[in-house]
Design a protein around this motif. Structure first.
Motif, short mmCIF file in Angstrom:
data_model
loop_
_atom_site.label_atom_id
_atom_site.label_comp_id
_atom_site.label_asym_id
_atom_site.label_seq_id
_atom_site.Cartn_x
_atom_site.Cartn_y
_atom_site.Cartn_z
N PHE A 182 0.85 -1.19 0.00
CA PHE A 182 0.00 0.00 0.00
C PHE A 182 0.89 1.24 0.00
CE2 PHE A 182 -2.37 -3.37 1.98
CZ PHE A 182 -3.71 -3.17 1.63
N ASP A 183 0.57 2.19 -0.88
CA ASP A 183 1.25 3.49 -0.93
C ASP A 183 0.34 4.50 -0.25
OD1 ASP A 183 2.73 5.73 -1.49
OD2 ASP A 183 2.30 5.74 -3.64
N CYS A 184 0.70 4.97 0.94
CA CYS A 184 -0.19 5.77 1.78
C CYS A 184 0.36 7.17 2.01
CB CYS A 184 -0.38 5.09 3.13
SG CYS A 184 -0.96 3.38 3.04
N LEU A 185 -0.52 8.15 1.89
CA LEU A 185 -0.20 9.50 2.34
C LEU A 185 -0.16 9.53 3.86
CD1 LEU A 185 -2.26 11.97 0.10
CD2 LEU A 185 0.21 12.02 0.48
N ASP A 186 0.33 10.64 4.41
CA ASP A 186 0.33 10.81 5.86
C ASP A 186 -1.10 11.06 6.34
OD1 ASP A 186 0.08 14.06 6.49
OD2 ASP A 186 0.77 13.54 4.49
N ALA A 187 -1.27 11.13 7.66
CA ALA A 187 -2.61 11.26 8.25
C ALA A 187 -3.30 12.57 7.93
CB ALA A 187 -2.51 11.08 9.76
N SER A 188 -2.55 13.57 7.48
CA SER A 188 -3.19 14.84 7.11
C SER A 188 -3.78 14.78 5.71
CB SER A 188 -2.20 16.00 7.19
OG SER A 188 -1.33 16.02 6.06
N ASN A 189 -3.62 13.64 5.03
CA ASN A 189 -4.10 13.49 3.66
C ASN A 189 -3.41 14.47 2.73
OD1 ASN A 189 -5.61 12.23 1.69
ND2 ASN A 189 -7.59 12.63 2.65
N GLY A 190 -2.13 14.74 3.02
CA GLY A 190 -1.35 15.63 2.18
C GLY A 190 -1.52 17.10 2.48
N GLN A 191 -2.29 17.44 3.51
CA GLN A 191 -2.51 18.85 3.83
C GLN A 191 -1.29 19.49 4.50
OE1 GLN A 191 -6.74 19.89 5.20
NE2 GLN A 191 -6.60 17.72 5.76
N ILE A 192 -0.52 18.69 5.23
CA ILE A 192 0.70 19.18 5.85
C ILE A 192 1.88 18.69 5.02
CG2 ILE A 192 2.17 19.10 7.91
CD1 ILE A 192 -0.35 18.92 9.59
N THR A 193 2.80 19.59 4.72
CA THR A 193 3.95 19.30 3.86
C THR A 193 5.24 19.68 4.59
OG1 THR A 193 4.11 21.49 2.83
CG2 THR A 193 2.47 19.95 1.89
N PRO A 194 6.40 19.38 4.01
CA PRO A 194 7.66 19.76 4.67
C PRO A 194 7.83 21.26 4.86
CG PRO A 194 8.06 18.04 3.06
CD PRO A 194 6.64 18.47 2.87
N THR A 195 7.05 22.07 4.17
CA THR A 195 7.17 23.53 4.32
C THR A 195 6.09 24.12 5.22
OG1 THR A 195 5.86 23.92 2.31
CG2 THR A 195 8.26 23.73 2.05
N SER A 196 5.26 23.29 5.81
CA SER A 196 4.17 23.79 6.65
C SER A 196 4.70 24.43 7.92
CB SER A 196 3.21 22.65 7.01
OG SER A 196 2.52 22.18 5.89
N THR A 197 3.94 25.36 8.46
CA THR A 197 4.25 26.02 9.72
C THR A 197 3.05 25.88 10.65
OG1 THR A 197 3.34 28.16 9.03
CG2 THR A 197 5.66 27.70 8.46
N SER A 198 3.19 26.39 11.85
CA SER A 198 2.09 26.33 12.80
C SER A 198 0.86 27.05 12.27
CB SER A 198 2.52 26.92 14.14
OG SER A 198 3.59 26.18 14.70
N ALA A 199 1.07 28.10 11.49
CA ALA A 199 -0.06 28.83 10.91
C ALA A 199 -0.85 27.98 9.93
CB ALA A 199 0.44 30.10 10.22
N SER A 200 -0.23 26.94 9.39
CA SER A 200 -0.91 26.08 8.42
C SER A 200 -2.08 25.33 9.03
CB SER A 200 0.08 25.07 7.82
OG SER A 200 1.20 25.71 7.25
N LEU A 201 -2.05 25.14 10.35
CA LEU A 201 -3.13 24.39 10.99
C LEU A 201 -4.46 25.13 10.93
CD1 LEU A 201 -1.40 22.88 14.15
CD2 LEU A 201 -1.86 21.81 11.94
N ALA A 202 -4.42 26.43 10.68
CA ALA A 202 -5.66 27.20 10.60
C ALA A 202 -6.52 26.77 9.42
CB ALA A 202 -5.34 28.70 10.50
N THR A 203 -5.90 26.21 8.39
CA THR A 203 -6.65 25.79 7.20
C THR A 203 -6.81 24.27 7.12
OG1 THR A 203 -4.61 25.76 5.87
CG2 THR A 203 -5.88 27.81 5.90
N LEU A 204 -6.42 23.56 8.18
CA LEU A 204 -6.51 22.10 8.18
C LEU A 204 -7.98 21.67 8.19
CD1 LEU A 204 -4.52 19.63 8.41
CD2 LEU A 204 -5.05 19.64 10.86
N VAL A 205 -8.35 20.83 7.23
CA VAL A 205 -9.72 20.31 7.15
C VAL A 205 -9.76 19.01 7.95
CG1 VAL A 205 -11.59 19.54 5.65
CG2 VAL A 205 -10.05 21.38 4.89
N PHE A 206 -10.33 19.06 9.14
CA PHE A 206 -10.31 17.91 10.03
C PHE A 206 -11.04 16.71 9.43
CE2 PHE A 206 -8.69 17.14 14.20
CZ PHE A 206 -9.42 16.07 14.72
N ALA A 207 -12.07 16.96 8.65
CA ALA A 207 -12.85 15.87 8.06
C ALA A 207 -12.06 15.06 7.04
CB ALA A 207 -14.11 16.43 7.40
N GLN A 208 -10.91 15.59 6.61
CA GLN A 208 -10.09 14.88 5.62
C GLN A 208 -8.94 14.11 6.26
OE1 GLN A 208 -10.65 14.75 2.20
NE2 GLN A 208 -12.61 15.64 2.85
#
Length: 322
Positions: free
Chosen positions: A33-59
Motif C-alpha cells: 500500500f502506498d499511503c499518504l500521511d494522516a493529514s491526507n497531504g494537507q501538511i507538507t515539509p514547508t508547513s508552519t504552525s499557521a498552516s493548521l488554521a486551514t486544516l480540514v479535520f474531516a479529511q
C-alpha cells in the motif's frame, strides 16, 4: 502467493461496508500500500504552525483500500502479517487545537517538521530503522520504529463510522508495537473482510498523548490470511516484540486519581514539568516529546479508590549527559 499493490489515490474516510473493494485477493496474498500521511497531504515539509488554521479535520486519517479477501466470512479471523514498512524522509507532529489528552491546557497550534534519517543498510526489524533529532543541540534523538496507525476491517453494521477512532474491528488503534515482523488478528464481520490500512508513523510513544506521532507517508507491505479456527478473536489481538531493549532505563512520572483519565492526564502533566525543569524544553515541545517517545503505563488498578498511571520516558533518547 500473489503480490498486489494499492495506489495512494485508492483511499476512503469511513469504515463503511458498502464501499466497493479496490482489489480482490486470495488468502495468503501479499499487498503493498502506498499511503499518504494522516493529514491526507494537507501538511507538507514547508508547513508552519499557521498552516493548521486551514486544516480540514474531516479529511484526516484516510485509509487505503478496502481489499476483499476471498474466503473470508463473518466469524472468521483475518491474520495480518506486517512484512515491511518504509517511510518518507520527513514527518510532522502537531498540537492541533481541541485535540489531544491535554487539549484544554494547550490551545495554541504548533507544528514540528522532522527530518528522518533512514539507515539504508538495515531492514529495521533487528536493528534501528533510523533516527530523528528532536533537538540536536540538546542531544535528544528519537529512534524510528515505523508502523501503520490504522489497520482494520469493515464493521458488520451499516453506516459510515469515522476513521479517526478505533473500533472492535481495528481502525485507528495507533499501537506502536505493530511494526515490521508483527502479526495482527482482526475479527471478520463482513464477507471478504474489506481490509484497509493507513496513518504512517515513524515513531510514537504508547498513548500518542498530544494526538500525533511522527506522522509520515509510508509504503507498507502486509500478507492477509483467513483463519477459520480463532472464533475467540472479537477485538484486535497481536503478537509483537518489545519496542525497547532489555537494558532500557526510564524516568517515570505518575498520576494518582480516582478517575483513570485524570490520573493519566496528571502523569503526562508531571512529565512535561520534569522535561521543562530538567531538560530545558518549552512545555509545548515537552508535550510533543511525550507523544512521540513517552510510554503510558497502567501501574495499579485494584487498590480503590485510586488508580496509578505512569508516563515513562526512555533515558536513551537523551544523548548528552547533564
Amino acid at each position: 502467493m500473489s503480490i498486489h499493490a494499492v495506489k495512494r489515490s485508492q483511499c476512503h474516510l469511513a469504515w463503511d461496508n458498502s464501499i466497493p473493494p479496490v482489489l480482490r485477493v486470495a488468502s495468503g496474498d501479499t499487498i503493498t500500500f502506498d499511503c499518504l500521511d494522516a493529514s491526507n497531504g494537507q501538511i507538507t515539509p514547508t508547513s508552519t504552525s499557521a498552516s493548521l488554521a486551514t486544516l480540514v479535520f474531516a479529511q484526516l486519517d484516510q485509509v487505503n483500500g478496502p481489499v476483499f479477501v476471498e474466503g473470508a466470512t463473518p466469524g472468521d479471523t483475518l491474520q495480518v502479517d506486517v512484512l515491511d514498512v518504509r517511510t518518507a524522509k520527513w514527518g510532522w507532529s502537531a498540537l492541533i487545537p481541541g485535540f489531544g489528552l491535554l487539549a484544554d491546557e494547550y490551545p495554541n497550534p504548533v507544528v514540528k517538521i522532522w527530518a528522518l534519517h533512514i539507515n539504508e543498510t538495515d531492514d529495521g526489524e533487528n536493528g534501528e530503522y533510523g533516527y530523528a533529532w528532536f533537538d540536536e543541540e540538546k542531544g535528544i534523538r528519537i529512534p524510528l520504529r515505523p508502523f501503520a496507525g490504522e489497520m482494520g476491517v469493515a464493521p458488520g453494521k451499516p453506516g459510515a463510522p469515522s476513521t479517526i477512532p478505533p473500533y472492535a474491528t481495528g481502525g485507528n488503534v495507533d499501537t506502536r508495537h505493530l511494526s515490521k515482523g508483527t502479526t495482527l488478528y482482526l475479527p471478520v464481520e463482513v464477507e471478504g473482510a474489506l481490509f484497509s490500512i493507513g496513518d504512517g508513523h515513524a515513531a510514537q510513544g504508547d498513548g500518542e498523548v498530544c494526538g500525533t506521532a511522527i506522522e509520515t507517508p509510508m509504503n507498507v507491505t502486509v500478507r492477509l490470511t483467513v483463519l477459520k479456527d480463532k472464533s475467540y478473536v472479537k477485538t484486535p489481538h497481536f503478537v509483537a516484540h518489545s519496542p525497547h531493549g532489555r537494558d532500557e532505563e526510564f524516568y517515570c512520572t505518575t498520576g494518582v486519581d480516582s478517575d483513570i483519565r485524570e490520573a493519566t492526564r496528571s502523569a503526562v502533566r508531571h512529565m512535561i514539568e520534569f522535561l521543562h525543569a530538567e531538560k530545558g524544553l518549552k512545555r509545548e515541545d515537552a508535550y510533543i516529546l511525550c507523544s512521540v517517545a513517552g510510554d503510558l503505563r497502567m501501574h495499579e488498578v485494584v487498590d480503590m479508590p485510586n488508580y496509578v498511571i505512569g508516563m515513562m520516558m526512555p533515558k536513551s533518547i537523551f544523548t548528552k549527559r547533564q
